[in-house]
Design a protein around this motif. Sequence first.
Motif, short mmCIF file in Angstrom:
data_model
loop_
_atom_site.label_atom_id
_atom_site.label_comp_id
_atom_site.label_asym_id
_atom_site.label_seq_id
_atom_site.Cartn_x
_atom_site.Cartn_y
_atom_site.Cartn_z
N ARG A 249 9.93 -7.89 -9.86
CA ARG A 249 9.60 -8.52 -8.58
C ARG A 249 8.11 -8.85 -8.49
NH1 ARG A 249 11.46 -6.74 -2.50
NH2 ARG A 249 10.19 -8.27 -1.41
N PHE A 250 7.26 -7.94 -8.94
CA PHE A 250 5.81 -8.14 -8.79
C PHE A 250 5.12 -8.49 -10.10
CE2 PHE A 250 7.02 -4.93 -5.52
CZ PHE A 250 6.85 -5.74 -4.40
N GLY A 251 5.91 -8.84 -11.12
CA GLY A 251 5.36 -9.08 -12.46
C GLY A 251 4.41 -10.25 -12.55
N LYS A 252 4.49 -11.19 -11.61
CA LYS A 252 3.57 -12.33 -11.66
C LYS A 252 2.15 -11.92 -11.29
CE LYS A 252 7.00 -15.92 -10.76
NZ LYS A 252 7.42 -17.00 -9.84
N MET A 253 2.03 -10.77 -10.58
CA MET A 253 0.72 -10.22 -10.19
C MET A 253 -0.13 -11.31 -9.52
SD MET A 253 -0.03 -7.74 -13.48
CE MET A 253 0.70 -8.80 -14.73
N ALA A 254 0.49 -11.96 -8.52
CA ALA A 254 -0.17 -13.08 -7.84
C ALA A 254 -1.37 -12.63 -7.02
CB ALA A 254 0.85 -13.80 -6.95
N ASN B 128 0.83 -1.21 0.00
CA ASN B 128 0.00 0.00 0.00
C ASN B 128 0.86 1.25 0.00
OD1 ASN B 128 -2.55 -1.23 -0.02
ND2 ASN B 128 -2.54 -1.52 2.19
N ILE B 129 1.94 1.23 0.79
CA ILE B 129 2.85 2.38 0.84
C ILE B 129 3.50 2.60 -0.52
CG2 ILE B 129 4.99 3.25 1.87
CD1 ILE B 129 4.19 1.64 4.42
N ILE B 130 3.95 1.51 -1.16
CA ILE B 130 4.58 1.63 -2.48
C ILE B 130 3.60 2.21 -3.49
CG2 ILE B 130 5.53 0.28 -4.40
CD1 ILE B 130 6.79 -1.59 -2.33
N CYS B 131 2.34 1.79 -3.44
CA CYS B 131 1.32 2.35 -4.35
C CYS B 131 1.18 3.86 -4.17
CB CYS B 131 -0.03 1.67 -4.11
SG CYS B 131 -0.16 0.00 -4.77
N HIS C 102 0.28 1.10 -11.03
CA HIS C 102 0.83 2.43 -10.71
C HIS C 102 2.22 2.62 -11.31
CE1 HIS C 102 -2.51 3.67 -8.28
NE2 HIS C 102 -2.39 2.63 -7.48
N ALA C 103 3.00 1.54 -11.39
CA ALA C 103 4.32 1.62 -12.02
C ALA C 103 4.18 1.94 -13.51
CB ALA C 103 5.08 0.32 -11.82
N ILE C 104 3.21 1.31 -14.17
CA ILE C 104 2.98 1.58 -15.60
C ILE C 104 2.50 3.02 -15.80
CG2 ILE C 104 1.48 0.98 -17.55
CD1 ILE C 104 1.61 -1.94 -16.58
N ASN C 105 1.62 3.49 -14.91
CA ASN C 105 1.18 4.88 -14.98
C ASN C 105 2.38 5.83 -14.90
OD1 ASN C 105 -1.47 4.06 -15.11
ND2 ASN C 105 -1.89 4.39 -12.96
N LYS D 169 -3.19 -6.78 -4.88
CA LYS D 169 -2.34 -5.67 -4.44
C LYS D 169 -1.08 -5.59 -5.29
CE LYS D 169 -3.50 -3.44 -1.83
NZ LYS D 169 -4.26 -2.19 -1.99
N GLU D 170 -0.51 -6.74 -5.65
CA GLU D 170 0.66 -6.73 -6.53
C GLU D 170 0.28 -6.19 -7.91
OE1 GLU D 170 2.64 -10.47 -6.77
OE2 GLU D 170 3.33 -10.42 -4.69
N ARG D 171 -0.89 -6.55 -8.37
CA ARG D 171 -1.37 -6.02 -9.65
C ARG D 171 -1.55 -4.51 -9.57
NH1 ARG D 171 -4.07 -6.92 -14.41
NH2 ARG D 171 -5.86 -5.59 -14.79
#
Length: 565
Positions: free
Chosen positions: A267-272, A227-230, A282-285, A275-277
């Motif tokens: 690291r989060f590309g699997k979007m398991a 949540n903080i990273i988002c 937000h990274a793509i944005n 929240k990872e998704r």
Amino acid sequence: MDAEHLKRLEGREADHIPGILNEFNKKHADLLVFDSFHSDNQWHELWLAIFGILDDAQLGHLHTQCLNTVRILTRDEFSLQTNYIEHEVSQLLRLARVETSALKLPATPDELKQQEEGQQQEQPSTAQSDIIAEALKCLCNLVYQSADCRRQCLRQHCLDAILKRVASSMRHPCALEYYDMKLLFLLTALEPAARTRLQIDLNGLTYMTKWLDDKLAEPSCSEEQLNIICELLKVMFNVTSAPDKSPNEYEIQSLHLTGVLRELLLRFGKMATDKERSVVTHAINLLTNISSSCLIELTLKCSNAEEQPKSVAGDGAGAAKAPKCCDLCFEKRNVRCLTVLLNYLRQALAQQEAEASSHELLSPVLTVLVKCSRSDRVMRHYLRQEILPPLRDVTQRPEIGQELRNHLCRFLTLPAMILRDLAAELLFVLCKEDVGRMIKYTGYGNAAGLFAKRGILDCRRVEGTDYSSDSEDSDTEEYKKQQQGINPVLGCVEPKSRHNPLDDMTDEQKESEALQLVNLIEQLRQGGIVKPALIDKDGKPQPLEHILQLQEELPQQQLEQKRKT
């Protein structure tokens, strides 16, 4: 709240305050309409009574409860606009420990670390951290509701204090970090001056990039950390949306930031999890704000790419093909990040079709893919291989199917202009802006809108394109066998069983049908339903004054067609 309870709050009766506030907070936890508080000045009296308690250090054990009440009261936009609350905002800034800092923020995180080494830092207790977090929640509401509060926060250097706390080597509870980022996001989203100060005066992008890098270095990330990273990514998006730094300085920062975002996507590309998704979203944005020249950082040169020629230099079957140095090696580059982007696009397409959702999820990732395709030859080659693989089955129209090419072809005729234009540009760039190749993969009918916009309806070559001269368009045997029967307008082979009604007509009947068609088109033109047009010298459609002008231009069109063939 009745008068007796209000009087006890104003009198700071410590024995009764916890029960009164607990009852009020539970009763009004979800309150959004404050009409009952506007009579008899009740809102303002309760507001002053609560801040009277917050001003009393001896009642510090009640401050968390009081701030919970303040958070409820800050939802009332009308009262915030009609009452003078500057002193109370200053009090909240002090309780949140984001008041004016006496220590100037250094230019880089490393300098701040050196500065902290000579100072003794006091770690807040759990109770103090709870008070800070509650005060930050109240400030978030105030900043959202009131422009005056936003300006006061900037005057009292709230940004400096938050950034210093974020960059500090001291560990803070997740709730405190989260609401620090939430407050920073609201300030940068709603106050343009905050974005400028954070980027120019405080060098905030450098600090936040370093903090994000530190977060990714941790062995595991809880949902609270995600949540903080988002929130952090949202702040960075605001700051980079209108860069004010010099191009060279901003490019250096962007290169570093893109490298950190690459590690995040890996690291989060699997979007398991959802929240990872969300983190990937937000990274793509944020990547949409990064200049195209920096996106090369999304792909890494494979670790043993230099050794590959040596390993295949010998004789025998082993020398026929160079081995891949990693799972996702493409032309000696690791393209796993691009795979993450394509997987995200596939998931977003599936979600859009299943839920009939808006196109907000698709526009950013398409924008990033367009920029990647334009910025680097290897990235374009890989994306073309995934999105526009060599054609084999051309019996179905390009827009029919569930492959990425099919989805993008469907977008070419959407009324949603942003999505339509992004899909068209991505496909056109992957075709190296070659009109013939675009028609091959999409059909002329689907691409006509793009051709009209670019002035190439007559299929002329696009001038000024800068692409590598190597050919990427190897036709499969299956395609070559069916190539002659392909209808270029549809982009597929038309069924041979279809009967042509003109075959059974005499010349007189054909002429009669043609005249009837002319009359019908003329009626549609006069009614403003359609606008018949010719292609002018610029390759763009030019409206006709009368439908018979089509007949006048027919000999010239036939002559030009003979020259082309």
